[in-house]
Motif scaffolding. Structure first.
Motif, short mmCIF file in Angstrom:
data_model
loop_
_atom_site.label_atom_id
_atom_site.label_comp_id
_atom_site.label_asym_id
_atom_site.label_seq_id
_atom_site.Cartn_x
_atom_site.Cartn_y
_atom_site.Cartn_z
N ILE A 46 17.51 -1.67 11.92
CA ILE A 46 16.80 -2.24 13.07
C ILE A 46 17.52 -1.87 14.36
CG2 ILE A 46 16.28 -4.42 14.23
CD1 ILE A 46 15.64 -5.57 11.44
N LEU A 47 18.85 -1.94 14.36
CA LEU A 47 19.62 -1.54 15.55
C LEU A 47 19.44 -0.06 15.86
CD1 LEU A 47 23.01 -3.44 15.16
CD2 LEU A 47 21.28 -3.79 16.91
N MET A 48 19.39 0.78 14.83
CA MET A 48 19.21 2.21 15.04
C MET A 48 17.83 2.50 15.66
SD MET A 48 20.76 5.13 14.80
CE MET A 48 22.02 5.07 13.58
N ILE A 49 16.80 1.85 15.16
CA ILE A 49 15.46 2.05 15.71
C ILE A 49 15.39 1.53 17.14
CG2 ILE A 49 13.05 1.28 15.49
CD1 ILE A 49 13.53 1.35 12.42
N LEU A 50 15.99 0.37 17.40
CA LEU A 50 16.01 -0.19 18.75
C LEU A 50 16.74 0.73 19.72
CD1 LEU A 50 15.28 -2.65 20.50
CD2 LEU A 50 17.49 -3.61 19.86
N SER A 51 17.86 1.29 19.31
CA SER A 51 18.60 2.18 20.20
C SER A 51 17.81 3.46 20.46
CB SER A 51 19.97 2.51 19.62
OG SER A 51 19.84 3.26 18.43
N GLY A 52 17.09 3.95 19.47
CA GLY A 52 16.24 5.13 19.70
C GLY A 52 15.14 4.86 20.70
N ILE A 53 14.53 3.68 20.62
CA ILE A 53 13.48 3.31 21.58
C ILE A 53 14.06 3.18 22.99
CG2 ILE A 53 11.91 1.44 22.24
CD1 ILE A 53 11.48 0.98 19.20
N ILE A 54 15.23 2.59 23.10
CA ILE A 54 15.87 2.43 24.41
C ILE A 54 16.20 3.79 25.02
CG2 ILE A 54 17.95 1.60 25.58
CD1 ILE A 54 17.90 -0.79 23.66
N ILE A 55 16.79 4.69 24.23
CA ILE A 55 17.14 6.01 24.74
C ILE A 55 15.87 6.78 25.13
CG2 ILE A 55 18.12 8.26 24.10
CD1 ILE A 55 20.21 6.19 24.82
N PHE A 56 14.82 6.67 24.32
CA PHE A 56 13.54 7.31 24.66
C PHE A 56 13.04 6.80 26.00
CE2 PHE A 56 8.91 7.49 24.48
CZ PHE A 56 8.71 8.83 24.16
N PHE A 57 13.11 5.50 26.23
CA PHE A 57 12.68 4.91 27.49
C PHE A 57 13.52 5.42 28.66
CE2 PHE A 57 13.34 1.49 30.62
CZ PHE A 57 12.07 1.41 31.13
N VAL A 58 14.83 5.45 28.48
CA VAL A 58 15.73 5.87 29.56
C VAL A 58 15.50 7.34 29.92
CG1 VAL A 58 18.16 6.33 30.11
CG2 VAL A 58 17.50 4.13 29.15
N VAL A 59 15.33 8.18 28.92
CA VAL A 59 15.17 9.61 29.18
C VAL A 59 13.83 9.91 29.83
CG1 VAL A 59 14.89 11.84 28.05
CG2 VAL A 59 16.77 10.36 27.40
N PHE A 60 12.77 9.29 29.36
CA PHE A 60 11.45 9.65 29.86
C PHE A 60 10.99 8.87 31.09
CE2 PHE A 60 11.14 11.52 25.61
CZ PHE A 60 10.75 12.80 26.00
N THR A 61 11.79 7.94 31.59
CA THR A 61 11.45 7.31 32.86
C THR A 61 11.87 8.17 34.04
OG1 THR A 61 13.47 5.99 32.77
CG2 THR A 61 11.43 4.93 32.04
N GLY A 62 12.67 9.18 33.76
CA GLY A 62 13.02 10.13 34.81
C GLY A 62 14.18 9.68 35.66
#
Length: 66
Positions: A46-62
């Motif tokens: 669950i932590l691994m999936i959550l961290s992937g979602i957070i990184i995806f959000f940070v990278v694609f918000t520009g």
């Protein structure tokens, strides 16, 4: 606190989640047994999936304007 600094702390927490999940997966596979093995592995994934979602959000918000 500026938006850039907030994004830095959010991404740092995601990296911390990744590190914690690696340790928990190691513990669940090699050191623990029974129900505790299942619980730690579930929390780790669950932590691994959550961290992937957070990184995806940070990278694609520009980039943030400063």
């Amino acid at each position: 606190m500026s938006p850039s600094l907030m994004k830095m702390w959010v991404s740092l927490s995601a990296m911390g989640f990744m590190f914690l999940s690696i340790l928990m997966i190691y513990l669940s596979r090699y050191k623990l047994g029974g129900v505790l093995k299942f619980i730690t592995a579930t929390i780790a994934y669950i932590l691994m999936i959550l961290s992937g979602i957070i990184i995806f959000f940070v990278v694609f918000t520009g980039p943030t304007p400063e």
